[in-house]
Write a protein that holds these residues in place. Structure first.
Motif, short mmCIF file in Angstrom:
data_model
loop_
_atom_site.label_atom_id
_atom_site.label_comp_id
_atom_site.label_asym_id
_atom_site.label_seq_id
_atom_site.Cartn_x
_atom_site.Cartn_y
_atom_site.Cartn_z
N ASP A 171 -12.85 -2.07 -5.94
CA ASP A 171 -12.36 -3.02 -6.93
C ASP A 171 -13.23 -4.27 -6.90
O ASP A 171 -13.72 -4.68 -5.85
CB ASP A 171 -10.90 -3.38 -6.59
N ASP A 193 -1.84 5.50 -6.99
CA ASP A 193 -1.34 4.52 -7.96
C ASP A 193 -0.47 3.43 -7.34
O ASP A 193 -0.01 2.53 -8.04
CB ASP A 193 -0.53 5.23 -9.06
N LEU A 243 -1.11 0.91 -5.67
CA LEU A 243 -1.62 -0.47 -5.83
C LEU A 243 -1.26 -1.05 -7.19
O LEU A 243 -1.29 -2.27 -7.37
CB LEU A 243 -3.14 -0.48 -5.65
N ASN A 244 -0.94 -0.19 -8.14
CA ASN A 244 -0.57 -0.66 -9.48
C ASN A 244 0.92 -1.01 -9.57
O ASN A 244 1.38 -1.44 -10.63
CB ASN A 244 -0.91 0.40 -10.52
N VAL A 245 1.64 -0.78 -8.49
CA VAL A 245 3.07 -1.08 -8.46
C VAL A 245 3.27 -2.47 -7.86
O VAL A 245 2.63 -2.82 -6.86
CB VAL A 245 3.83 -0.03 -7.62
N GLU A 246 4.14 -3.26 -8.45
CA GLU A 246 4.42 -4.60 -7.92
C GLU A 246 4.92 -4.49 -6.48
O GLU A 246 5.65 -3.56 -6.12
CB GLU A 246 5.49 -5.29 -8.76
N ARG A 269 7.37 -1.48 -4.38
CA ARG A 269 6.59 -0.42 -3.72
C ARG A 269 7.43 0.47 -2.81
O ARG A 269 7.23 1.68 -2.75
CB ARG A 269 5.41 -1.02 -2.95
#
Length: 422
Positions: free
Chosen positions: A39, A320, A322-325, A329
């Motif tokens: 990233d 995925d 990391l895309n969750v708040e 999590r």
């Protein structure tokens, strides 16, 4: 007597000669494939984006595999080598407290991208005992005369003990004997170079590792077979014998062992224990006098499953995370785990209950949920095809850490028939 400066000049001449011989093969990769790109928020994105350093899972005995690929080094004027050194230390700092392996792909090192000898000396000096003591083997793949001359330059600085860790590997096939080759991230240039070297062998026949023809597993087989197979051959017992016995032994004898799961054991000893299990013979861990033996056996069992205990299906869901708040999590982890087939759920719950127990003793054993996740993440889930990139490790480790730290929340609501307490 040849001086260091003379050897350095000789090494540079040899490197130039090697370049001239390979003029037709100049397709060096200078950026990592998009699948392994970090990233842009990565603290060392300017260096990491080239894919020079990758963490490629574990070797066959639970030791972390770290790969350095020379062909991914961009021209020296495009790379801040001080930053490269800092990035190397940043990466290694995550793993040096446990036993680890370095794989160095030499092909692709050229006059244009070679770090200076001064930088190499600084690098060696900065990698103090903390980095060297748990390095078990340094594999140098496709060594050339340059490497051998270079080694002579550094020989006066290198201890005899460290020197014994160096292993030259002439062909990629030789690595299969030592590491989980399928987990390695091998740059395309290195693959092409290996093919070229093998084709150039006398008679054009590539060297090969003799592999016996596949044969059906033994009825008592424990390693390298599916959970389903083990259950069918063990009177429908839900927890595989290896997992049950290692966990119970470690619970009784290893919870307060500092660095549990971070150390390796003698390779031949691990092979002997695996053989006993596969032949259906009893294993008494008391006889070995080393709590790290069952710890390595446990990791090896998980790693050699044909399908990870968390199944291939959840790999993309784990990626995925990391895309969750942050606040959601744990709930997401709970949903993923509850979606597992019943048998997998029971086995995962049994294992994670034990790892949570280990983490509760972290003041003494130094194995927090975070530390355990670095060890076990890649042994719980991996992709169906290809290897795990350095970028993919982050969500895997975060997911595993959440499972361990929030065990009671994640596994609270779903209960399955026949569950076994660790």
């Amino acid at each position: 007597m040849t001086s260091a400066s003379d050897l350095e000049q000789l090494a540079d001449i040899e490197l130039q000669r090697e370049e001239e011989e390979e003029e037709e093969d100049q397709t060096c990769v200078t950026d990592a494939p998009s699948s392994v790109l970090p990233d842009s928020s990565h603290p060392y994105y300017d260096v990491a984006r080239h894919g020079i350093v990758q963490v490629s899972g574990d070797d066959k005995y639970g030791r972390k595999l770290i790969v350095f690929s020379s062909c991914c080094l961009p021209p020296s004027h495009q790379l801040n080598h001080r930053r490269l050194l800092e990035y190397l230390k940043f990466t290694l700092d995550q793993y040096v407290e446990m036993d680890y392996i370095l794989v160095y792909f030499h092909h692709g090192l050229r006059s244009s991208n070679k770090p200076s000898m001064k930088w190499l000396r600084e690098a060696y000096n900065e990698f103090d005992r903390k980095y060297k003591k748990n390095l078990k083997t340094l594999y140098v793949v496709h060594p050339t005369n340059f490497i051998r001359i270079f080694w002579n330059i550094f020989k006066p600085l290198i201890s005899h003990k460290f020197g014994k860790k160096l292993t030259y590997v002439n062909f990629l096939d030789e690595l299969r004997e030592h590491v989980n080759y399928e987990q390695l991230i091998v740059p395309p240039d290195v693959l092409r170079h290996d093919e070229k070297l093998r084709a150039a062998q006398k008679g054009g026949a590539p060297p090969s590792v003799k592999t016996p023809p596949p044969r059906p597993p033994l009825p008592t087989q424990q390693f390298g077979v599916s959970l389903k197979y083990i259950r069918e051959k063990n009177r429908d017992e839900l927890i595989p014998p290896v997992l049950l016995q290692t966990v119970r032994y470690l619970k009784e004898n290893g919870l307060r062992t500092e660095g549990l799961f971070r150390r390796s054991a003698r390779v031949q000893l691990i092979k002997d224990v695996q053989k006993l299990y596969n032949l259906g013979k009893p294993v008494n861990f008391d006889l070995y006098g080393d709590v790290h033996v069952p710890a390595v056996i446990l990791k090896t069992f998980l790693r050699e499953l044909p399908e990870p205990v968390l199944t291939f299906r959840v790999y993309s869901q784990v990626q995925d995370i990391l895309n969750v708040e942050n606040i959601l999590r744990v709930t997401r982890c709970k949903q993923i785990v509850e979606s597992l087939p019943e048998h997998n759920f029971i086995v995962v719950k049994f294992l994670l209950s034990f790892l949570h127990m280990v983490s509760q003793e972290s003041i003494i054993n130094k194995m927090s949920a975070s530390n355990l996740s670095c060890v076990f993440g890649v042994n719980l889930v991996w992709p169906r095809h290809g290897s795990i990139s350095l970028t993919a490790l982050t969500p895997i480790n975060i997911f595993t850490e959440l499972l361990i730290e929030h065990f009671h929340t994640v596994f609270a609501s779903r209960r399955a028939a026949g569950e076994v307490a660790p």
